[in-house]
Design a protein around this motif. Sequence first.
Motif, PDB file in Angstrom:
ATOM      1  N   CYS A 186      46.126  38.283  38.523  1.00  0.00           N
ATOM      2  CA  CYS A 186      45.037  38.588  39.235  1.00  0.00           C
ATOM      3  C   CYS A 186      45.704  40.417  39.974  1.00  0.00           C
ATOM      4  O   CYS A 186      46.609  40.434  40.482  1.00  0.00           O
ATOM      5  CB  CYS A 186      44.551  37.907  40.809  1.00  0.00           C
ATOM      6  N   LYS A 187      44.605  40.674  39.622  1.00  0.00           N
ATOM      7  CA  LYS A 187      44.581  41.835  40.661  1.00  0.00           C
ATOM      8  C   LYS A 187      44.417  42.626  41.695  1.00  0.00           C
ATOM      9  O   LYS A 187      43.823  41.554  42.250  1.00  0.00           O
ATOM     10  CB  LYS A 187      43.072  42.776  40.152  1.00  0.00           C
ATOM     11  N   ASN A 188      45.226  43.244  42.138  1.00  0.00           N
ATOM     12  CA  ASN A 188      45.474  43.640  43.345  1.00  0.00           C
ATOM     13  C   ASN A 188      45.360  41.532  44.370  1.00  0.00           C
ATOM     14  O   ASN A 188      45.446  41.591  45.709  1.00  0.00           O
ATOM     15  CB  ASN A 188      43.749  43.423  44.411  1.00  0.00           C
ATOM     16  N   ASP A 189      46.330  40.822  43.795  1.00  0.00           N
ATOM     17  CA  ASP A 189      46.697  39.696  44.204  1.00  0.00           C
ATOM     18  C   ASP A 189      47.772  39.102  44.320  1.00  0.00           C
ATOM     19  O   ASP A 189      47.776  38.401  42.760  1.00  0.00           O
ATOM     20  CB  ASP A 189      45.389  38.287  44.933  1.00  0.00           C
ATOM     21  N   GLN A 190      49.514  39.457  44.189  1.00  0.00           N
ATOM     22  CA  GLN A 190      49.867  38.903  43.647  1.00  0.00           C
ATOM     23  C   GLN A 190      50.426  37.320  44.291  1.00  0.00           C
ATOM     24  O   GLN A 190      51.428  36.638  43.506  1.00  0.00           O
ATOM     25  CB  GLN A 190      51.448  39.070  44.450  1.00  0.00           C
TER      26      GLN A 190
ATOM     27  N   ASN B  89      39.825  39.469  37.977  1.00  0.00           N
ATOM     28  CA  ASN B  89      40.492  40.474  37.638  1.00  0.00           C
ATOM     29  C   ASN B  89      39.794  40.753  36.242  1.00  0.00           C
ATOM     30  O   ASN B  89      39.390  39.767  35.371  1.00  0.00           O
ATOM     31  CB  ASN B  89      42.486  39.925  36.808  1.00  0.00           C
TER      32      ASN B  89
ATOM     33  N   PRO C 289      40.053  35.612  44.069  1.00  0.00           N
ATOM     34  CA  PRO C 289      40.354  36.598  43.356  1.00  0.00           C
ATOM     35  C   PRO C 289      40.417  37.152  41.869  1.00  0.00           C
ATOM     36  O   PRO C 289      40.213  35.802  41.117  1.00  0.00           O
ATOM     37  CB  PRO C 289      42.642  36.623  43.526  1.00  0.00           C
TER      38      PRO C 289
ATOM     39  N   LYS D  97      55.704  34.492  44.339  1.00  0.00           N
ATOM     40  CA  LYS D  97      54.234  35.584  44.185  1.00  0.00           C
ATOM     41  C   LYS D  97      54.558  35.255  42.737  1.00  0.00           C
ATOM     42  O   LYS D  97      55.248  34.861  42.282  1.00  0.00           O
ATOM     43  CB  LYS D  97      54.597  36.843  44.705  1.00  0.00           C
TER      44      LYS D  97
ATOM     45  N   HIS E 266      38.440  33.683  49.133  1.00  0.00           N
ATOM     46  CA  HIS E 266      38.322  34.961  48.104  1.00  0.00           C
ATOM     47  C   HIS E 266      38.246  34.047  46.849  1.00  0.00           C
ATOM     48  O   HIS E 266      38.970  33.044  46.718  1.00  0.00           O
ATOM     49  CB  HIS E 266      38.925  35.665  48.519  1.00  0.00           C
TER      50      HIS E 266
END
Length: 155
Positions: A119-123, A102, A100, A144, A98
Motif C-alpha cells: 500500500c502506498k504510504n502505509d507499510q 494503492n 489504505p 511491516k 481508513h
Amino acid sequence: MNGHTDQPSELFTQQTFDELIHYASTHRLSRVSFWSINRDRPCPSDRQHGWTASFCSCVQQKPYDFSRILSKFQSKIPTTTTTTATTQQTNHQHSTTHRPYNNDIDCSKIPGGYGIFPCKNDQHHFIECSNGIEYILSCPVNTKFDPKSLTCVWE
C-alpha cells in the motif's frame, strides 16, 4: 479440506461447510477458503468412497457444491474499529478507520486476478488481489510489509 480428508475419521460434508460459513459470518471473519477446488466435484462412479483423493471429494455431491456454499460468504471487514497493541519494545497502532489504497493497483486487470502489492504510504498494510477482488490486509503487530519478499517482516 472438503469431503474426506487425509485422516479416515475426518469428513467435511456440504452441511459442515455450510456451518463453517455461518460461523465465519456470525464471528465477523474477513476471509474463508478451502483446499482444494480440484476436489470440489464428485468422484467417478467406479471410485470407492471413504478415503481422500486429489481429484474429487469422495462424498456425494454435485460439481462445485462447496464453491457455491463459499460464494455465500460476505467478508466482515470492520470499518470503524481502532485497535492498539502495546509491547515492551514499542507502541504500535493499527487503525481500520481508513482503508489504505494503492491507486496503481486494479485487481480486475491483474493477469490471473491474483497478486500481492504494498500500500502506498502505509507499510503496515498490503493489498492482496484474489480472483480479481481487492483485499486490504494488515500485518501483525510489530511487523511491516516488505515489498521485496511480499511478506510481513519484523520492524
